[in-house]
Enzyme design. Structure first.
Site, PDB file in Angstrom:
ATOM      1  N   PHE A   1     -12.039   4.903   7.984  1.00 13.97           N
ATOM      2  CA  PHE A   1     -12.254   5.680   9.201  1.00 13.97           C
ATOM      3  C   PHE A   1     -13.316   6.767   9.054  1.00 13.97           C
ATOM      4  O   PHE A   1     -13.564   7.512   9.997  1.00 13.97           O
ATOM      5  CB  PHE A   1     -10.941   6.332   9.649  1.00 13.97           C
TER       6      PHE A   1
ATOM      7  N   ASP B   1       1.089   3.231  -2.345  1.00 13.03           N
ATOM      8  CA  ASP B   1      -0.266   2.887  -2.795  1.00 13.03           C
ATOM      9  C   ASP B   1      -0.557   3.461  -4.175  1.00 13.03           C
ATOM     10  O   ASP B   1      -1.657   3.946  -4.444  1.00 13.03           O
ATOM     11  CB  ASP B   1      -1.303   3.367  -1.780  1.00 13.03           C
TER      12      ASP B   1
END
Length: 552
Positions: A202, A316
């Site tokens: 992003f 993650d």
């Protein structure tokens, strides 16, 4: 012919390194800006005084400026100063390395508690029952338990009358002035921007410097149009809210959240030492020395445990997301996939990185929870030792389906000569196929820090920053890709913002995060400078009508 890409990179790196070196308030421009700063007047604090919750833990323990001012207040009353001194001695004993000196410190603490009070006058913070027990203590176990009781009694004492008096004192008035200062608006004018460090889905991450303190940070700039087009607003807000909640030396901290015309910005800890993936594969032979593996694994474990204590699953965990600071300590980063457990309910949405995802994430219609982070921890320890992940060789081309089947069915093998028996054992336990058999998840009290792999680590000292890292990054090296290797984004067209978008942007842009901002103000000098009674009065040029000099 001039290599313009190489020249651009050289210029960007030089400016960035120079900014890092000059972040200690030595520049004339920084000194000029500092002289223009001024705390708001007491009259501007009354509204905050009425609204601010007077919670002892938040004001006097969590917030650095509150902690400093409460300590200064205690120094004005002998009995309060004595109580504070006792707590400091307890902390020194708790963090001392095992040995005769620690035993002597324990004996000294118990002797202090056992001292008979003045006849007819009770001890200001130790109960008669505690004094009697300390006088009769004969073993170190008894003494240690009594010191814990004494610590609790002193804390209860400080939270009573001393805290009430603090709230009515000029020290608390000063705290309110700093809180108003902390709440000023933040924009991109607050920072000087330097080179791009990387890009994500992003937006980009760049190095920035706070103009009035010289503090360096990493700024994650999320493109507003790209967020809206890809429906990323909810994920961005969740990452921001999680970063606001965490407070651990082993997780990157959020210092500011603000918006510019085109971006939402998260300003976080700048980790100059590169990520562990770089150190595993790009420095010497693949893999790391075992001393580094143990040290980093211990710090990562503390970070993961902190997230779990807040009800957060990281999802993650991988070496690429573990960053080193200037001193060689590591922190978890990129909490974009982290998720908050709601009412103890397991998660069903698949998320993570191939090669690090636990079997329960990969199975169809399966749910999962905290144990997935421990599986990824096992993958990461294995990779640090062997220079490859457990189910795929470095740079091996394998399909997602094949990697999934290997993860679900194959047992881990330890062919690399660097594996010690302790390293093999902790990897086997972390890489258990079922969550119930996995280290960290076998029972409520299953603490990975107790595994013999960590037998050389003193965790209280590690968490206090008292353990020296086995490797220190070179301060003259930029551990980031060359700027010409970082791809540019294509322009996002046809995206318009409505009132709902604008409300979301305002909800995101909350300004300074209290703990990180206060640490910055203390660390870089303004706290001492603006509290100096001999500092010349007046705000100088650019002062605002409210009496606060904005950090522009």
């Amino acid at each position: 012919m001039v290599d313009m890409g190489g020249l651009d990179n050289l210029i960007a790196n030089t400016a960035y390194l120079q900014a890092r070196k000059s972040s200690d308030a030595d520049s004339k421009e920084l000194q000029r800006r500092r002289r223009s700063l001024m705390l708001p007047g007491p009259q501007s604090c009354e509204q905050l005084r009425q609204a601010l919750a007077t919670d002892f833990h938040s004001l006097c323990e969590q917030q650095p400026i509150g902690r400093r001012l409460f300590r200064d207040f205690l120094a004005t009353v002998p009995a309060y100063q004595e109580a504070r001194g006792f707590l400091e001695e307890v902390q020194s004993w708790e963090l001392a390395e095992e040995g005769p000196a620690k035993g002597s410190a324990l004996q000294g603490l118990v002797t202090t508690c056992a001292a008979a009070p003045v006849p007819g006058r009770p001890h200001p913070f130790f109960s008669p029952a505690l004094v009697t027990k300390c006088q009769a203590a004969t073993t170190d176990d008894d003494r240690a338990s009594l010191v814990e009781l004494a610590k609790a009694e002193v804390m209860a004492f400080l939270q009573d009358q001393p805290f009430r008096e603090f709230l009515a004192s000029p020290f608390y008035d000063k705290f309110l002035q700093w809180k108003v200062f902390e709440m000023q608006p933040v924009s991109d004018k607050y920072f000087e921007e330097f080179r791009v460090l990387g890009k994500g889905g992003f937006g980009e991450v760049c190095a920035v410097q706070v103009k009035n303190t010289g503090k360096m940070y990493a700024c994650k700039k999320l493109d507003k149009k790209r967020l809206k087009k890809k429906n990323g607003e909810k994920m961005a807000l969740l990452e921001k809210e999680i970063l606001e909640r965490v407070s651990s030396p082993f997780i990157v901290s959020l210092a500011y959240a603000f918006e510019s015309k085109s971006h939402l910005c998260l300003v976080m800890s700048l980790m100059n030492g590169g990520d562990l993936k770089f150190h595993i594969y790009s420095v010497g032979e693949p893999g790391l020395d075992m001393s580094r593996v143990i040290f980093y694994s211990a710090q990562i474990t503390c970070g993961v445990l902190h997230l779990h204590s807040l009800g957060i699953v990281y999802r993650d965990m991988k070496p690429e997301n573990v960053l080193l600071d200037d001193l060689g300590n590591c922190r978890l980063s990129d909490l974009g996939l982290a998720v908050q457990i709601q009412d103890g309910k397991p998660i069903t949405q698949r998320a993570g990185t191939n090669g690090y995802m636990a079997p329960e994430i990969l199975m169809e219609k399966a749910s999962y929870s905290y144990p997935v982070d421990w599986f990824a921890m096992g993958c990461s320890i294995y990779e640090m030792v062997a220079g490859r992940t457990p189910f795929r060789d470095y740079k091996e081309k394998v399909s997602k389906e094949d990697l999934k089947q290997r993860t679900l069915k194959e047992e881990v093998r330890f062919q690399h000569s660097n594996f010690t028996e302790e390293a093999k054992d902790i990897c086997r336990l972390f890489l258990a196929k079922t969550p119930e058999q996995r280290l960290g998840s076998r029972e409520k009290s299953d603490d990975p820090r107790k595994h013999h792999f960590f037998k050389t680590i003193n965790f209280p000292r590690l968490e206090a920053g008292l353990v020296e890292p086995p490797f220190v990054p070179d301060p003259s090296v930029v551990y980031a890709k060359d700027i010409n290797e970082i791809d540019d984004f294509s322009e996002v067209r046809g995206v318009e913002f409505d009132d709902n978008d604008k409300q979301f942007f305002q909800r995101f842009a909350t300004g300074a995060v209290p703990i990180a901002w206060q640490e910055e103000i203390i660390e870089t000098g303004p706290f001492a400078e603006l509290n100096d009674p001999n500092r010349p009065a007046g705000c100088g040029e650019g002062s605002s009508r409210s009496g606060v000099c904005l950090l522009l």
